[in-house]
Design an enzyme around this catalytic site. Structure first.
Site, short mmCIF file in Angstrom:
data_model
loop_
_atom_site.label_atom_id
_atom_site.label_comp_id
_atom_site.label_asym_id
_atom_site.label_seq_id
_atom_site.Cartn_x
_atom_site.Cartn_y
_atom_site.Cartn_z
N ASP A 139 -9.46 6.59 8.42
CA ASP A 139 -10.39 5.75 7.83
C ASP A 139 -10.83 4.56 9.08
O ASP A 139 -11.72 3.83 8.68
CB ASP A 139 -9.85 4.90 6.55
N HIS A 197 -14.22 3.37 7.75
CA HIS A 197 -13.35 2.10 7.30
C HIS A 197 -13.63 1.58 6.00
O HIS A 197 -14.19 0.28 5.79
CB HIS A 197 -13.55 1.02 8.40
N ARG A 233 -4.34 1.23 10.70
CA ARG A 233 -5.27 0.72 12.17
C ARG A 233 -5.11 1.66 12.96
O ARG A 233 -4.10 2.56 13.14
CB ARG A 233 -4.76 -0.67 12.52
N ALA A 242 -10.46 -0.19 1.70
CA ALA A 242 -10.16 -1.40 0.91
C ALA A 242 -11.44 -1.65 -0.11
O ALA A 242 -11.34 -2.71 -0.76
CB ALA A 242 -9.69 -2.58 1.64
N GLU A 250 -14.65 0.61 16.51
CA GLU A 250 -15.45 0.63 15.60
C GLU A 250 -16.68 -0.28 15.68
O GLU A 250 -16.77 -1.11 16.14
CB GLU A 250 -14.74 0.24 14.15
N ILE A 258 0.77 -1.29 0.14
CA ILE A 258 -0.07 -0.10 0.01
C ILE A 258 0.79 1.21 0.09
O ILE A 258 0.79 2.08 -0.74
CB ILE A 258 -0.90 -0.07 1.10
#
Length: 285
Positions: free
Chosen positions: A224, A252, A201, A255, A229, A120
């Site tokens: 994100d 989130h 994360r 991806a 969460e 990434i």
């Protein structure tokens, strides 16, 4: 939760595939699983120690969603520089504030720091360089040769990256030794008014030190990923971070482009086919 434990016990599947659903010890012990697949790259939602103890292989789908996450990280960087959400809020409120929102620094010639230069991070480097940014980076796995191939300056720690950068983007894997790694020394090194992007994360961050940097150094944040969460795709969200000035966020979704979802699904199928054919299982973690 209990529903997954019950379902695994009742169906006794050979393979368990999870996205963000947690797979703790109770789930792994509920049936004689032959394989657990994380349909994504990070695998901190699976109890790896329990899987090892039970002799259950765990595989993931690395690199399949790297471009999607890098695209979101760069979208955050561009939006933060131009303050697009604030501009839009003003327009929707009937306010034309051209004088205020014309005050953007611009990205060309500025320095992006990448902390965690895996697939990434590497994709983000390519996009930043296309915008004419200088790039510095740190990663435990970053060799001088890889740094040269990517066209970035390799530094010796996240703190050195923080000190050298106008924008920092986090792409570290969450593990015991990286939990809370981005803490007070990092924020002390960060330039006043710097932009920080986290699409990795939330647990990488020392949240108290982060809040202090936002409030005392004017650090601007785009996230994100969040502490605590909500499970699933819909629910109530509560965070005292999102109310702080200059903080942007998404739910989130890093991806989650159609391209990335299709690639992850195809890779998951490939892994299962290899298992069925009794060939070596790809991407074992």
């Amino acid at each position: 939760g209990p529903a997954l434990v019950e379902a695994v016990g009742r169906l006794s599947p050979d393979v368990l595939v999870v996205r963000s659903t947690k797979a703790p010890t109770e789930v792994l012990e509920a049936a004689p699983l032959k394989l657990v697949i994380r349909a994504g790259s990070g695998y901190d939602n699976i109890d790896i120690a329990a899987a090892r103890r039970l002799g259950i292989p765990v595989a993931n789908c690395p690199r399949m969603n790297s471009i999607a996450v890098a695209e979101l990280a760069f979208a955050f960087i561009a939006a933060m520089d131009r303050r697009l959400p604030e501009n839009l809020d003003a327009l929707r409120a009937g306010q034309w504030r051209k004088g205020e929102f014309a005050k953007a620094a611009g990205l060309y010639g500025r320095t992006l720091g990448v902390v965690g230069v895996g697939s990434i991070g590497g994709e983000l480097v390519a996009r930043a360089r296309a915008f004419g940014m200088h790039v510095v980076g740190w990663s435990r796995s970053l060799t001088p040769m890889k740094a040269a191939d990517l066209g970035l300056l390799r530094l010796d720690s996240p703190e050195e990256v923080a000190a050298a950068s106008d924008v920092v983007s986090l792409h570290m894997v969450l593990a015991d030794d990286t939990r809370g790694r981005i803490g007070k020394p990092f924020f002390d090194a960060l330039r006043p008014g710097a932009l920080l992007v986290n699409t990795a994360r939330a647990e990488l961050l020392d949240i108290a030190a982060l809040k202090d940097a936002i409030e005392t150094k004017g650090v601007r944040l785009a996230m994100d990923v969040w502490p605590d969460e909500p499970p699933g795709t819909e629910g109530d969200f509560h965070s005292d971070l999102i109310g702080l000035p200059g903080v942007y966020g998404t739910a989130h979704i890093g991806a989650s482009t159609e391209q990335a979802q299709d690639a992850v699904a195809a890779e998951t199928v490939r892994i299962v086919r290899e298992l069925m054919a009794e060939r070596p299982i790809p991407n074992l973690v």
